[in-house]
Design an enzyme around this catalytic site. Structure first.
Site, short mmCIF file in Angstrom:
data_model
loop_
_atom_site.label_atom_id
_atom_site.label_comp_id
_atom_site.label_asym_id
_atom_site.label_seq_id
_atom_site.Cartn_x
_atom_site.Cartn_y
_atom_site.Cartn_z
CG ASP A 1 -2.03 0.61 1.02
OD1 ASP A 1 -2.17 1.09 0.32
OD2 ASP A 1 -3.12 -0.07 1.71
CG ASP B 1 -4.77 6.26 0.56
OD1 ASP B 1 -5.58 5.26 0.72
OD2 ASP B 1 -4.93 7.25 1.32
CD GLU C 1 -8.76 5.02 -1.45
OE1 GLU C 1 -9.66 4.68 -1.08
OE2 GLU C 1 -7.38 5.22 -0.78
CG HIS D 1 -8.32 -0.67 4.66
ND1 HIS D 1 -7.95 -0.60 2.56
CD2 HIS D 1 -8.33 0.53 4.81
CE1 HIS D 1 -7.74 0.68 2.50
NE2 HIS D 1 -7.97 1.06 3.72
CG ASP D 2 -11.34 2.67 3.91
OD1 ASP D 2 -10.32 2.93 5.70
OD2 ASP D 2 -10.46 3.57 3.38
#
Length: 541
Positions: free
Chosen positions: A98, A200, A242, A316-317
């Site tokens: 990430d 991200d 993302e 995870h979000d």
């Protein structure tokens, strides 16, 4: 077969803090991940996307990076990271890191130097602005902290930007020295042997905050093209960005190989199918399967010949997939398998979030003291200030609280679900004695075995890797139905998103079962009555 390994792969996302603890401190770590590599190899996944393990004060659980080239002691050492890369490679598993390059922690040396010395070369690595009439430059707000996104630097009288928490400071991508520093860091990890980056909020790096342009800034694709050429250009390397703002057309632009940008992006259009348009995160509505289909299918058709899709239900979000789109009562297993079949039949790279393969569920909590999520805690304060009582505020928080996806992995029915011998950093879902890996692997009809079969199919089947997508449009709203066709092979994928019987007309052709979530399946097509959450893939003659 296609040109890139990631076009026939399945990626498994690990939230390291919650995957496996090796030393009893209650926090998952890299040695814990290493101890579970055989499990992941048995499941069949091809790559592991690790949420951040870099050195961090963990205001946002690692998405606030203080040192890109150091491992946070909570997770282990750089030697542990090297061992993970090597041990995974021995099992044919690649590591995807990430990468958060929209912002850093306020504890990163770049920012520390920038604040201590206004003449520091790293001062311009961040976004600064002068006061306007003695106030912040404009009315931009901070997503995680609430209030202004601008913070006053007392030493210089300038403001710096933080669009997330006050400890996540936005980087200035207009500075070429910053970009070069980031590319050097990326090459450090590539040279270590990783084979991908998840990026991200990548659609925010070209922001122009004084003009209130926060996503899709005018230089975004220029920066991504430059990044590609300076890092992974000559490698078969997975990059997934993302991009909450991306439409299917945007996703094609990011991922069109001729543009030399990214492999794919996470495109979130389908996740609005159970949310109020223009509403707040907690404003749910019943799932609109027609809207869900429209969003998923638009990506399939828009990127039919150029670009590439990512396929996912959760991360995870986001809330747990089976709690959000399926059922958590008597139909939990059937609906979790249905979701897997409906998604994995599509063209693209599937992403499985840890625990999805056993049907882990959301974990509502009673009080704000039980919440770790920095965003949820801020919104709770805002809801109380607006007049909600504690119970009402918690009902809203439980709908989107990111802790739902972050409760520790449920390995066994033993104490702390086999995650740790100590006190878990976040409470484990109380249903772990019933929902855990050991129980799932012992039952050959379980969700786990469905995922294993689907992952194997992705590796072996050209029709899933490359087949043309065609929607079956004349079906009732709760039914997802489409075909995938490659040369002389055609597969029908059909899924009932309802908890009731639904009659549907399917192609009247002889069929052979590939996979089903019921132990029997419609051997004669034509007019078929689908059972609650029924799903299957059939090969058509």
């Amino acid at each position: 077969m296609q040109a890139h390994w990631w076009q026939r792969a399945t990626v498994y996302q690990i939230y390291p803090r919650s995957f496996q603890d090796s030393n009893g401190d209650g926090i998952g770590d890299i040695p814990g991940i290493i101890s579970r590599l055989d499990y992941l190899a048995t499941l069949g996944v091809d790559a592991l996307w690790l949420s951040p393990v870099y050195k961090s004060p963990n205001t946002d659980n690692g998405y606030d990076i203080a040192d890109y080239q150091a491992i946070d002691p909570a997770y282990g050492t750089m030697a542990d990271m090297d061992q993970l890369i090597a041990q995974a490679a021995q099992r044919g598993i690649k590591i995807v890191m990430d990468l958060v390059v929209n912002h850093t922690s306020d504890e990163h040396l770049w920012f520390v130097d920038a604040c201590q010395n206004p003449d520091s070369p790293t001062r311009d690595y961040y976004v600064w602005a002068d006061a306007v009439d003695g106030h912040a430059p404009n009315d931009l707000t901070s997503g995680f902290s609430g209030g202004s996104a601008w913070e006053l630097d007392e030493l210089t009288g300038q403001y710096f930007l933080h669009l997330f928490s006050k400890k996540q400071i936005d980087l200035n991508w207009q500075n070429p020295d910053l970009r070069r520093a980031i590319y050097r860091m990326m090459n450090f990890w590539i040279d270590k042997g990783i084979e991908g980056f998840r990026m991200d909020v990548i659609d925010m790096i070209a922001k122009e905050p004084r003009a209130k342009i926060l996503v899709n800034g005018p230089h975004l694709h220029e920066y991504l093209h430059e990044m590609n050429r300076q890092t992974w250009r000559n490698r078969d390397f997975l990059t997934v960005g993302e991009a909450w703002s991306a439409s299917p057309e945007d996703a094609r632009q990011y991922s069109d190989e001729q543009r030399e940008e990214l492999s794919m992006v996470f495109q979130f259009g389908h996740l609005w199918a159970d949310r109020q348009v223009g509403g707040e995160k907690w404003e749910q509505r019943p799932l609109d399967v027609a809207q869900l289909k429209q969003a998923l299918y638009a990506c399939q058709t828009t990127m039919a010949t150029h670009g590439w899709n990512s396929l996912f239900w959760s991360n995870h979000d986001l809330p747990r997939a089976v709690s959000r789109f399926g059922a958590t009562g008597q139909y939990r297993e059937l609906s979790a398998k249905m979701l897997a079949i409906a998604l994995h039949g599509l063209k693209g790279t599937p992403f499985v979030y840890q625990g999805e393969e056993i049907g882990m569920t959301d974990c509502p909590v009673a009080t704000i003291d039980q919440v770790n999520d920095v965003e949820a805690r801020t919104i709770y304060r805002q809801l109380r200030a607006q007049g909600d009582d504690a119970g009402t505020a918690m009902q809203k928080i439980n709908i989107f609280n990111r802790d739902n996806a972050r409760t520790p992995m449920q390995w066994t029915a033993k104490q702390h679900a086999g995650f740790t011998t100590g006190k878990p950093w976040l409470a484990i879902n109380a249903n772990y004695p019933r929902i855990n890996v050991a129980a799932a692997q012992a039952d050959y009809q379980s969700i786990w075995w469905t995922y294993q079969r689907l992952i194997r199919l992705r590796k072996q089947s050209a029709v899933l890797q490359q087949g043309e997508f065609t929607e079956l449009s004349a079906v009732p709203a709760p039914i997802v139905a489409y075909t995938r066709t490659w040369q002389q092979t055609q597969w029908l994928i059909c899924a009932n998103f309802a908890d009731t019987l639904i009659t549907v007309d399917l192609p009247k052709r002889a069929s052979e079962l590939i996979i089903s979530n019921y132990q029997d399946y419609p051997e004669q097509l034509g007019r078929v009555v689908l059972r609650p959450y029924e799903a299957f893939i059939l090969a058509l003659s």
